[in-house]
Scaffold this motif. Structure first.
Motif, PDB file in Angstrom:
ATOM      1  N   ILE A  39      13.350  22.760  41.961  1.00 53.10           N
ATOM      2  CA  ILE A  39      12.723  23.093  40.679  1.00 53.10           C
ATOM      3  C   ILE A  39      11.439  22.287  40.589  1.00 53.10           C
ATOM      4  CG2 ILE A  39      12.895  23.043  38.165  1.00 53.10           C
ATOM      5  CD1 ILE A  39      15.866  23.330  38.385  1.00 53.10           C
ATOM      6  N   VAL A  40      10.327  22.968  40.323  1.00 56.76           N
ATOM      7  CA  VAL A  40       9.027  22.313  40.253  1.00 56.76           C
ATOM      8  C   VAL A  40       8.409  22.562  38.874  1.00 56.76           C
ATOM      9  CG1 VAL A  40       6.721  22.133  41.261  1.00 56.76           C
ATOM     10  CG2 VAL A  40       8.692  22.618  42.729  1.00 56.76           C
ATOM     11  N   ILE A  41       7.919  21.492  38.270  1.00 63.15           N
ATOM     12  CA  ILE A  41       7.237  21.583  36.981  1.00 63.15           C
ATOM     13  C   ILE A  41       5.757  21.870  37.218  1.00 63.15           C
ATOM     14  CG2 ILE A  41       6.582  20.317  34.888  1.00 63.15           C
ATOM     15  CD1 ILE A  41       9.061  18.514  35.407  1.00 63.15           C
ATOM     16  N   TYR A  42       5.246  22.912  36.553  1.00 62.40           N
ATOM     17  CA  TYR A  42       3.808  23.193  36.550  1.00 62.40           C
ATOM     18  C   TYR A  42       3.302  23.061  35.115  1.00 62.40           C
ATOM     19  CZ  TYR A  42       3.797  25.233  41.271  1.00 62.40           C
ATOM     20  OH  TYR A  42       3.887  25.438  42.631  1.00 62.40           O
ATOM     21  N   LEU A  43       2.245  22.284  34.930  1.00 65.85           N
ATOM     22  CA  LEU A  43       1.660  22.104  33.600  1.00 65.85           C
ATOM     23  C   LEU A  43       0.303  22.789  33.514  1.00 65.85           C
ATOM     24  CD1 LEU A  43       2.451  18.313  33.038  1.00 65.85           C
ATOM     25  CD2 LEU A  43       3.665  20.290  32.104  1.00 65.85           C
ATOM     26  N   ASP A  49      -6.568  27.408  32.471  1.00 63.67           N
ATOM     27  CA  ASP A  49      -6.858  28.386  33.523  1.00 63.67           C
ATOM     28  C   ASP A  49      -6.209  28.032  34.861  1.00 63.67           C
ATOM     29  OD1 ASP A  49      -8.451  26.328  34.416  1.00 63.67           O
ATOM     30  OD2 ASP A  49     -10.342  27.304  33.923  1.00 63.67           O
ATOM     31  N   ARG A  50      -5.516  26.880  34.930  1.00 67.07           N
ATOM     32  CA  ARG A  50      -4.767  26.509  36.132  1.00 67.07           C
ATOM     33  C   ARG A  50      -3.421  25.933  35.729  1.00 67.07           C
ATOM     34  NH1 ARG A  50      -7.216  22.806  40.543  1.00 67.07           N
ATOM     35  NH2 ARG A  50      -6.933  21.323  38.858  1.00 67.07           N
ATOM     36  N   LEU A  51      -2.429  26.130  36.590  1.00 70.62           N
ATOM     37  CA  LEU A  51      -1.122  25.507  36.448  1.00 70.62           C
ATOM     38  C   LEU A  51      -0.985  24.491  37.572  1.00 70.62           C
ATOM     39  CD1 LEU A  51       0.879  28.752  35.674  1.00 70.62           C
ATOM     40  CD2 LEU A  51       0.437  26.888  34.064  1.00 70.62           C
ATOM     41  N   VAL A  52      -0.814  23.222  37.182  1.00 69.24           N
ATOM     42  CA  VAL A  52      -0.883  22.115  38.136  1.00 69.24           C
ATOM     43  C   VAL A  52       0.513  21.531  38.322  1.00 69.24           C
ATOM     44  CG1 VAL A  52      -2.048  19.965  38.703  1.00 69.24           C
ATOM     45  CG2 VAL A  52      -3.177  21.635  37.222  1.00 69.24           C
ATOM     46  N   PRO A  53       0.978  21.369  39.576  1.00 72.23           N
ATOM     47  CA  PRO A  53       2.341  20.884  39.800  1.00 72.23           C
ATOM     48  C   PRO A  53       2.482  19.385  39.550  1.00 72.23           C
ATOM     49  CG  PRO A  53       1.232  21.216  41.894  1.00 72.23           C
ATOM     50  CD  PRO A  53       0.289  21.703  40.840  1.00 72.23           C
ATOM     51  N   LEU A  54       3.578  19.036  38.888  1.00 67.06           N
ATOM     52  CA  LEU A  54       3.984  17.638  38.738  1.00 67.06           C
ATOM     53  C   LEU A  54       5.005  17.381  39.837  1.00 67.06           C
ATOM     54  CD1 LEU A  54       4.012  14.962  37.080  1.00 67.06           C
ATOM     55  CD2 LEU A  54       5.822  15.980  35.678  1.00 67.06           C
ATOM     56  N   LEU A  55       4.562  16.728  40.902  1.00 68.70           N
ATOM     57  CA  LEU A  55       5.352  16.678  42.120  1.00 68.70           C
ATOM     58  C   LEU A  55       6.079  15.352  42.306  1.00 68.70           C
ATOM     59  CD1 LEU A  55       2.845  18.399  44.570  1.00 68.70           C
ATOM     60  CD2 LEU A  55       4.887  19.400  43.525  1.00 68.70           C
ATOM     61  N   GLY A  56       7.152  15.439  43.038  1.00 72.70           N
ATOM     62  CA  GLY A  56       7.926  14.260  43.404  1.00 72.70           C
ATOM     63  C   GLY A  56       8.947  14.657  44.450  1.00 72.70           C
ATOM     64  N   ALA A  57       9.667  13.685  44.960  1.00 70.53           N
ATOM     65  CA  ALA A  57      10.768  13.916  45.915  1.00 70.53           C
ATOM     66  C   ALA A  57      10.326  14.703  47.139  1.00 70.53           C
ATOM     67  CB  ALA A  57      11.911  14.659  45.210  1.00 70.53           C
ATOM     68  N   GLY A  58       9.083  14.468  47.594  1.00 74.24           N
ATOM     69  CA  GLY A  58       8.605  15.082  48.819  1.00 74.24           C
ATOM     70  C   GLY A  58       8.187  16.528  48.722  1.00 74.24           C
ATOM     71  N   LEU A  59       8.164  17.098  47.510  1.00 74.63           N
ATOM     72  CA  LEU A  59       7.761  18.489  47.355  1.00 74.63           C
ATOM     73  C   LEU A  59       6.252  18.633  47.519  1.00 74.63           C
ATOM     74  CD1 LEU A  59       9.949  19.511  44.279  1.00 74.63           C
ATOM     75  CD2 LEU A  59      10.327  20.107  46.676  1.00 74.63           C
ATOM     76  N   VAL A  96       7.906  24.488  24.011  1.00 75.41           N
ATOM     77  CA  VAL A  96       8.480  23.641  22.964  1.00 75.41           C
ATOM     78  C   VAL A  96       8.232  24.388  21.662  1.00 75.41           C
ATOM     79  CG1 VAL A  96       8.413  21.430  21.778  1.00 75.41           C
ATOM     80  CG2 VAL A  96       8.043  21.533  24.234  1.00 75.41           C
ATOM     81  N   GLY A  97       9.273  25.030  21.140  1.00 75.21           N
ATOM     82  CA  GLY A  97       9.063  25.955  20.044  1.00 75.21           C
ATOM     83  C   GLY A  97       8.241  27.122  20.569  1.00 75.21           C
ATOM     84  N   CYS A  98       7.005  27.225  20.088  1.00 72.62           N
ATOM     85  CA  CYS A  98       6.090  28.260  20.576  1.00 72.62           C
ATOM     86  C   CYS A  98       4.909  27.651  21.314  1.00 72.62           C
ATOM     87  CB  CYS A  98       5.590  29.104  19.410  1.00 72.62           C
ATOM     88  SG  CYS A  98       6.875  30.099  18.646  1.00 72.62           S
ATOM     89  N   GLU A  99       4.926  26.352  21.539  1.00 74.18           N
ATOM     90  CA  GLU A  99       3.842  25.681  22.244  1.00 74.18           C
ATOM     91  C   GLU A  99       4.026  25.870  23.745  1.00 74.18           C
ATOM     92  OE1 GLU A  99       0.599  22.739  22.818  1.00 74.18           O
ATOM     93  OE2 GLU A  99       1.147  24.320  21.429  1.00 74.18           O
ATOM     94  N   ARG A 100       3.040  26.491  24.395  1.00 73.66           N
ATOM     95  CA  ARG A 100       3.108  26.742  25.833  1.00 73.66           C
ATOM     96  C   ARG A 100       2.635  25.497  26.587  1.00 73.66           C
ATOM     97  NH1 ARG A 100      -0.339  32.102  26.826  1.00 73.66           N
ATOM     98  NH2 ARG A 100      -1.984  30.685  26.158  1.00 73.66           N
ATOM     99  N   MET A 101       3.524  24.965  27.444  1.00 75.31           N
ATOM    100  CA  MET A 101       3.168  23.783  28.219  1.00 75.31           C
ATOM    101  C   MET A 101       2.888  24.103  29.677  1.00 75.31           C
ATOM    102  SD  MET A 101       5.648  20.821  26.743  1.00 75.31           S
ATOM    103  CE  MET A 101       4.608  19.622  27.562  1.00 75.31           C
TER     104      MET A 101
END
Length: 418
Positions: A39-43, A49-59, A96-101
């Protein structure tokens, strides 16, 4: 059937013992709870205009464009997206509610199974809440969202702003601010107290650090007046007094509004600001009266108390407020973006039933493109919507614009300048 409960509970109990930097690792460790291998978090970055990965654990992952990727489609549409050529991968909106992260990328052998969607959304909600809760304790999230160094003026303004989108069953407010890294004078705020949603949109004169410090005074004075229980007219007078006292010779234009979410009664003061637009049944029907007061900081030039305009909204009505950085934006050959182009853009977006936050994102992108990427002024817009209670989950389905009705009012057309 997959149950996200164990993974959600583990995250909620474990995350408070770490910092924001640990979230990616914790989410990866919780992946097996929903049958996922990764599972990878993209913010979303500040410009959205871009989705940037929050990476860890060698991903290892690259940033993804919002406009041309499945991850971006999940972000803009708020729908789960699955890759046709990769049955093990899905993207889930982070809300979060209707806030797009941003979005979650979930890699699972069951990604194509529709039964995974509900637990995946539940897991994504938990991750989004943790991102909000842990963000103040470190800078990793802020650094990740920035494509460029942020100027001090912009740092001040972004530190003042509430979340860009807020909604209940009866009301929604969503806003957008551009440019992201060198803003100065535009700022907005809102608060729901009981049945009254208070909204303020401000445009301070000047640019850079002086404008942003004035914006800080304006929005905090607005909050103080609101929390002291002052009415709209006294709130405007209080801001006017403090601007004149601390920044003599400067001023701010403003829209100050209060919406009763039970009755639809809107009360508004326009202090030297561009007139807000009233939208109904997918069309702009007219401009609300304004100005009803002088800009804040020069109110002493008139003996009149700020005048409050009242409007009875219909269910589904929207109010669009904006700063002059939208309409005054000029192309290389001097062509203004103008009210006509603004109205046309909003009408098309409503008829296309875009999600309201997505309408705002695309509006600012259109303004930026009109100026070939070089804004001459801050461009800020804010939507306020009233939709009476229908169901406990109305705010999720109603992120999309209100659809066409059987009866349409005549489309409003602004008077050409000059």
């Amino acid at each position: 059937m997959v149950d996200a409960g164990d993974g959600v509970r583990w995250l909620q109990l474990t995350a408070p013992r770490g910092g924001p930097d640990d979230l990616s690792v914790l989410v990866t460790r919780a992946a097996p709870a929903i049958g996922a291998t990764e599972i990878v978090i993209y913010l979303a970055d500040y410009a959205q205009d871009r989705l940037v990965p929050l990476l860890g654990a060698g991903l290892v992952r690259d940033a993804l464009p919002v406009e041309t990727s499945l991850a971006g489609r999940a972000f803009t549409s708020l729908d789960v997206q699955r890759a046709v050529d990769d049955a093990d991968r899905m993207w889930v909106p982070l809300l979060v509610g209707c806030e797009r992260m941003g979005v979650l990328e979930i890699v699972s052998p069951a990604a194509a199974d529709p039964e995974l969607e509900a637990p995946a959304r539940e897991f994504a909600v938990s991750v989004a809440q943790l991102l909000v809760n842990r963000r103040p304790y470190g800078d990793v999230i802020e650094r990740l969202r920035r494509r460029l160094p942020m100027q001090v003026a912009a740092e001040i303004v972004w530190g003042l702003l509430p979340p860009l989108t807020f909604a209940t069953d009866e009301v929604m407010v969503t806003a957008i601010l551009e440019p992201c890294y060198d803003v100065g004078g535009d700022v907005f705020d809102y608060a729901l107290n009981g049945d009254v949603l208070s909204v303020g949109l401000f445009d301070t004169c000047g640019h850079g650090i002086k404008a942003s410090t004035l914006a800080s005074l304006v929005v905090n004075t607005y909050r103080n007046a609101r929390r002291c229980g002052l009415d709209l007219a006294d709130t405007a007078s209080s801001i006017d007094k403090w601007v004149r006292s601390e920044h003599p010779g400067l001023f701010a234009t403003a829209l100050l509004a209060e919406l009763d979410r039970t009755t639809g009664r809107l009360r508004m003061i326009n202090a030297g600001h561009p007139g807000a637009l009233l939208l109904r049944d997918g069309k702009v029907i007219r401009e609300l009266p304004g100005p009803t007061a002088l800009p804040l900081g020069i109110g002493h030039l008139s003996r009149r108390r700020p005048e409050v305009h009242e409007e009875n909204l219909h269910p589904g009505d929207r109010i669009l407020g904006y700063t002059d950085g939208i309409t005054d934006a000029r192309s290389a050959d001097g062509d203004r973006f103008g009210v006509n182009r603004l109205v046309d853009f909003v009408n098309r977006a409503l008829n296309d039933q875009l999600a309201t936050p997505e309408t705002m994102r695309r509006l600012v992108r259109a303004v930026v493109e009109h100026q070939d990427g070089e804004l001459q002024d801050d461009a800020t817009a804010l939507f306020l919507e009233w939709r009476p209670r229908r169901s406990p989950l109305a705010h999720l389905s109603d992120l999309a614009a209100v659809g066409p009705s059987a009866v349409r009012p005549q489309q409003w057309s602004p008077t050409p300048p000059g």
